[in-house]
Design a protein around this motif. Structure first.
Motif, PDB file in Angstrom:
ATOM      1  N   GLY A   1      14.997  -5.938 -40.459  1.00 19.43           N
ATOM      2  CA  GLY A   1      14.663  -4.596 -40.113  1.00 19.43           C
ATOM      3  C   GLY A   1      14.195  -3.675 -41.005  1.00 19.43           C
ATOM      4  O   GLY A   1      14.287  -3.930 -42.150  1.00 19.43           O
ATOM      5  N   PHE A   2      14.181  -2.563 -40.547  1.00 20.23           N
ATOM      6  CA  PHE A   2      13.688  -1.558 -41.647  1.00 20.23           C
ATOM      7  C   PHE A   2      14.837  -1.211 -42.774  1.00 20.23           C
ATOM      8  O   PHE A   2      14.499  -0.994 -44.073  1.00 20.23           O
ATOM      9  N   ASP A   3      16.010  -1.040 -42.161  1.00 17.33           N
ATOM     10  CA  ASP A   3      17.119  -0.604 -43.149  1.00 17.33           C
ATOM     11  C   ASP A   3      17.138  -1.994 -44.188  1.00 17.33           C
ATOM     12  O   ASP A   3      17.561  -1.755 -45.283  1.00 17.33           O
ATOM     13  N   ASP A   4      16.968  -3.234 -44.026  1.00 18.67           N
ATOM     14  CA  ASP A   4      16.956  -4.213 -44.714  1.00 18.67           C
ATOM     15  C   ASP A   4      15.827  -4.351 -45.535  1.00 18.67           C
ATOM     16  O   ASP A   4      16.158  -4.183 -47.087  1.00 18.67           O
TER      17      ASP A   4
ATOM     18  N   ALA B   1      11.909  12.620 -45.649  1.00 22.25           N
ATOM     19  CA  ALA B   1      10.246  12.507 -45.037  1.00 22.25           C
ATOM     20  C   ALA B   1       9.812  11.288 -45.750  1.00 22.25           C
ATOM     21  O   ALA B   1       9.010  10.490 -44.940  1.00 22.25           O
ATOM     22  N   LEU B   2      10.195  10.747 -46.578  1.00 20.31           N
ATOM     23  CA  LEU B   2       9.477   9.358 -47.270  1.00 20.31           C
ATOM     24  C   LEU B   2      10.124   8.107 -46.568  1.00 20.31           C
ATOM     25  O   LEU B   2       9.314   7.253 -45.963  1.00 20.31           O
TER      26      LEU B   2
ATOM     27  N   LEU C   1       6.217  -3.465 -53.126  1.00 21.66           N
ATOM     28  CA  LEU C   1       6.609  -2.394 -53.061  1.00 21.66           C
ATOM     29  C   LEU C   1       5.737  -1.304 -52.832  1.00 21.66           C
ATOM     30  O   LEU C   1       6.018   0.011 -52.557  1.00 21.66           O
ATOM     31  N   ASP C   2       4.442  -1.407 -52.582  1.00 19.40           N
ATOM     32  CA  ASP C   2       3.438  -0.595 -52.371  1.00 19.40           C
ATOM     33  C   ASP C   2       3.680   0.373 -51.051  1.00 19.40           C
ATOM     34  O   ASP C   2       3.319   1.303 -51.222  1.00 19.40           O
ATOM     35  N   PRO C   3       4.056   0.007 -50.112  1.00 18.30           N
ATOM     36  CA  PRO C   3       4.138   0.700 -48.892  1.00 18.30           C
ATOM     37  C   PRO C   3       5.063   1.880 -49.030  1.00 18.30           C
ATOM     38  O   PRO C   3       4.912   2.996 -48.711  1.00 18.30           O
ATOM     39  N   ILE C   4       5.901   1.625 -50.224  1.00 19.92           N
ATOM     40  CA  ILE C   4       6.896   2.894 -50.602  1.00 19.92           C
ATOM     41  C   ILE C   4       6.250   3.747 -51.663  1.00 19.92           C
ATOM     42  O   ILE C   4       6.040   4.925 -51.630  1.00 19.92           O
ATOM     43  N   TYR C   5       5.601   3.178 -52.674  1.00 23.72           N
ATOM     44  CA  TYR C   5       4.980   3.793 -53.786  1.00 23.72           C
ATOM     45  C   TYR C   5       3.726   4.524 -53.124  1.00 23.72           C
ATOM     46  O   TYR C   5       3.522   5.569 -53.660  1.00 23.72           O
ATOM     47  N   ASP C   6       2.899   3.978 -52.440  1.00 22.77           N
ATOM     48  CA  ASP C   6       1.770   4.593 -51.699  1.00 22.77           C
ATOM     49  C   ASP C   6       2.093   5.920 -51.011  1.00 22.77           C
ATOM     50  O   ASP C   6       1.619   6.871 -51.123  1.00 22.77           O
TER      51      ASP C   6
ATOM     52  N   ARG D   1       8.759   4.129 -42.674  1.00 21.28           N
ATOM     53  CA  ARG D   1       9.252   3.372 -41.391  1.00 21.28           C
ATOM     54  C   ARG D   1       8.071   3.491 -40.530  1.00 21.28           C
ATOM     55  O   ARG D   1       7.589   2.542 -39.926  1.00 21.28           O
ATOM     56  N   ALA D   2       7.272   4.569 -40.321  1.00 22.15           N
ATOM     57  CA  ALA D   2       6.115   4.549 -39.520  1.00 22.15           C
ATOM     58  C   ALA D   2       5.049   3.474 -39.967  1.00 22.15           C
ATOM     59  O   ALA D   2       4.167   3.147 -39.063  1.00 22.15           O
ATOM     60  N   ARG D   3       4.506   3.476 -40.939  1.00 23.76           N
ATOM     61  CA  ARG D   3       3.795   2.313 -41.363  1.00 23.76           C
ATOM     62  C   ARG D   3       4.031   0.926 -41.370  1.00 23.76           C
ATOM     63  O   ARG D   3       3.225   0.268 -41.523  1.00 23.76           O
ATOM     64  N   MET D   4       5.344   0.571 -41.307  1.00 21.21           N
ATOM     65  CA  MET D   4       5.696  -0.764 -41.360  1.00 21.21           C
ATOM     66  C   MET D   4       5.526  -1.536 -40.191  1.00 21.21           C
ATOM     67  O   MET D   4       5.937  -0.903 -39.080  1.00 21.21           O
ATOM     68  N   PRO D   5       4.994  -2.655 -40.068  1.00 17.79           N
ATOM     69  CA  PRO D   5       4.853  -3.270 -38.866  1.00 17.79           C
ATOM     70  C   PRO D   5       6.214  -3.894 -38.353  1.00 17.79           C
ATOM     71  O   PRO D   5       6.669  -4.749 -39.109  1.00 17.79           O
ATOM     72  N   THR D   6       6.401  -3.539 -37.226  1.00 17.15           N
ATOM     73  CA  THR D   6       7.743  -4.119 -36.770  1.00 17.15           C
ATOM     74  C   THR D   6       7.657  -4.969 -35.240  1.00 17.15           C
ATOM     75  O   THR D   6       6.652  -4.782 -34.490  1.00 17.15           O
ATOM     76  N   ASP D   7       8.041  -6.376 -35.312  1.00 14.12           N
ATOM     77  CA  ASP D   7       7.991  -7.200 -34.282  1.00 14.12           C
ATOM     78  C   ASP D   7       8.830  -6.861 -32.998  1.00 14.12           C
ATOM     79  O   ASP D   7       9.554  -5.671 -33.278  1.00 14.12           O
ATOM     80  N   THR D   8       9.123  -7.344 -31.869  1.00 13.32           N
ATOM     81  CA  THR D   8       9.688  -6.883 -30.706  1.00 13.32           C
ATOM     82  C   THR D   8      11.490  -6.729 -31.108  1.00 13.32           C
ATOM     83  O   THR D   8      11.958  -6.258 -30.322  1.00 13.32           O
ATOM     84  N   ASP D   9      11.678  -7.725 -32.156  1.00 16.94           N
ATOM     85  CA  ASP D   9      13.063  -7.839 -32.187  1.00 16.94           C
ATOM     86  C   ASP D   9      13.294  -7.050 -33.535  1.00 16.94           C
ATOM     87  O   ASP D   9      14.381  -6.903 -33.958  1.00 16.94           O
ATOM     88  N   GLY D  10      12.543  -6.259 -34.124  1.00 14.76           N
ATOM     89  CA  GLY D  10      12.680  -5.156 -35.045  1.00 14.76           C
ATOM     90  C   GLY D  10      12.422  -5.648 -36.428  1.00 14.76           C
ATOM     91  O   GLY D  10      12.698  -4.801 -37.571  1.00 14.76           O
TER      92      GLY D  10
END
Length: 262
Positions: free
Chosen positions: A202-205, A230-231, A149-154, A236-245
C-alpha cells in the motif's frame, strides 16, 4: 537540485529500499550478459552485496571481490550466503586496491552516477581486467524517469524544494554510457534497457520504504511539516493503486557491456 555526497551506511535499510530493486534488474542484466562459468569477478561499489549475491548464485564464479567505501554496508554483505565465496573489502572505485589484469570481469551495479569522476572509475575497471575481459554496468535512467524514487523526487521538484541527488546523474544516459565505454577504448560495446516492477502492499509501505533512502530521507526531514503533508498527498494521488490498495511501480535501467581489447 542540490548535488551532495550521499553515503549508504545502513545495509539492512538499503536492502529494503534498493536491494530488492537491484536484484530484479540484476537478474535481467546477467541473463543479457550470459557470462561463462569460472570467471574471476570484481563487484565495484558492491554495497550490501545484493548484486554480489546474484553473481555467486547464477554465474558459478571462481572468485568474487566486492569493493565498497562503507564499512557498515560491507558488514551486512558478509552476512549473506554469498560470503561463502565472495570476499568484501573497503576501497575506492577510483583507486582499486588490486593489481593490473587481476580479473576476468569488472561490474558496477547502480553505482556510476555516485562517482565524482566516472571516467576515472571506468579506467580503473579496464585496468584490473585481463585483455578480452568484460567491463559492464547497469544504472537507473536518472534523467529519463527511470529511477524508482522519481514519483517522490518529481513532486519535490514541482514544489520548488531542493533535494539531494547524486553528483553525476548525466552519466546514466545511454548515449553518455556509450561515450564513456568507447572513450575508455573498449571493444564490442553493446547496450540495452532493463525495465522492472515492484509491488508494495500500500502507500504507507511505499512511502516508508522510500524514506529509507539516505539521499531522500534528509531532504524530506528538512522540509516544513506542512510541506511534508502536501508532498505525501501529491505523491499518493499520482501512485497507481489496485482494488486491494497495492501499488505497483516501474523502474528503468540502462545497461552496457564492453570488452578490453588485446
Amino acid at each position: 537540485m542540490a548535488e551532495q555526497t550521499i553515503r549508504f551506511d545502513d545495509g539492512a535499510a538499503y536492502e529494503q529500499m534498493m536491494g530488492i530493486w537491484s536484484r530484479s534488474a540484476g537478474e535481467i542484466f546477467l541473463d543479457w550478459l550470459a557470462p561463462p562459468a569460472g570467471l574471476r569477478w570484481i563487484d565495484i561499489g558492491c554495497g550490501n552485496g545484493a548484486f554480489t549475491e546474484l553473481l555467486v548464485e547464477r554465474c558459478a564464479p571462481v572468485e568474487v571481490q566486492g569493493i565498497d567505501p562503507s564499512a557498515e554496508q560491507l558488514a551486512f554483505a558478509r552476512t549473506r550466503p554469498a560470503a561463502r565465496l565472495a570476499k568484501f573489502r573497503q576501497g575506492d572505485a577510483m583507486a582499486l586496491p588490486f593489481a593490473d589484469r587481476s580479473f576476468d570481469a569488472a561490474v558496477m551495479a547502480l553505482v556510476l552516477v555516485f562517482l565524482p569522476d566516472p571516467v576515472k572509475g571506468i579506467s580503473e575497471m579496464v585496468r584490473v581486467v585481463v585483455p578480452g575481459g568484460s567491463v559492464v554496468t547497469y544504472m537507473w535512467d536518472m534523467l529519463g524517469g527511470g529511477f524508482p524514487l522519481d514519483p517522490i523526487y518529481d513532486e519535490i521538484k514541482a514544489m520548488g524544494i531542493p533535494a539531494n541527488r547524486p553528483p553525476r546523474m548525466d552519466a546514466s544516459r545511454m548515449d553518455a554510457l556509450r561515450e564513456l565505454w568507447l572513450g575508455a577504448g573498449l571493444a564490442d560495446v553493446q547496450t540495452r534497457e532493463i525495465t522492472v516492477q515492484r509491488t508494495f502492499s500500500g502507500f504507507d509501505d511505499f512511502w516508508a520504504t522510500s524514506l529509507k533512502s539516505p539521499a531522500l530521507r534528509p531532504s524530506v526531514a528538512a522540509m516544513k511539516p506542512a510541506d511534508v503533508e502536501a508532498l505525501i498527498a501529491q505523491v499518493r494521488a499520482r501512485m497507481p493503486t489496485d482494488t486491494d490498495g497495492r501499488i505497483t511501480c516501474n523502474a528503468r535501467a540502462h545497461a552496457i557491456k564492453g570488452r578490453r581489447p588485446g
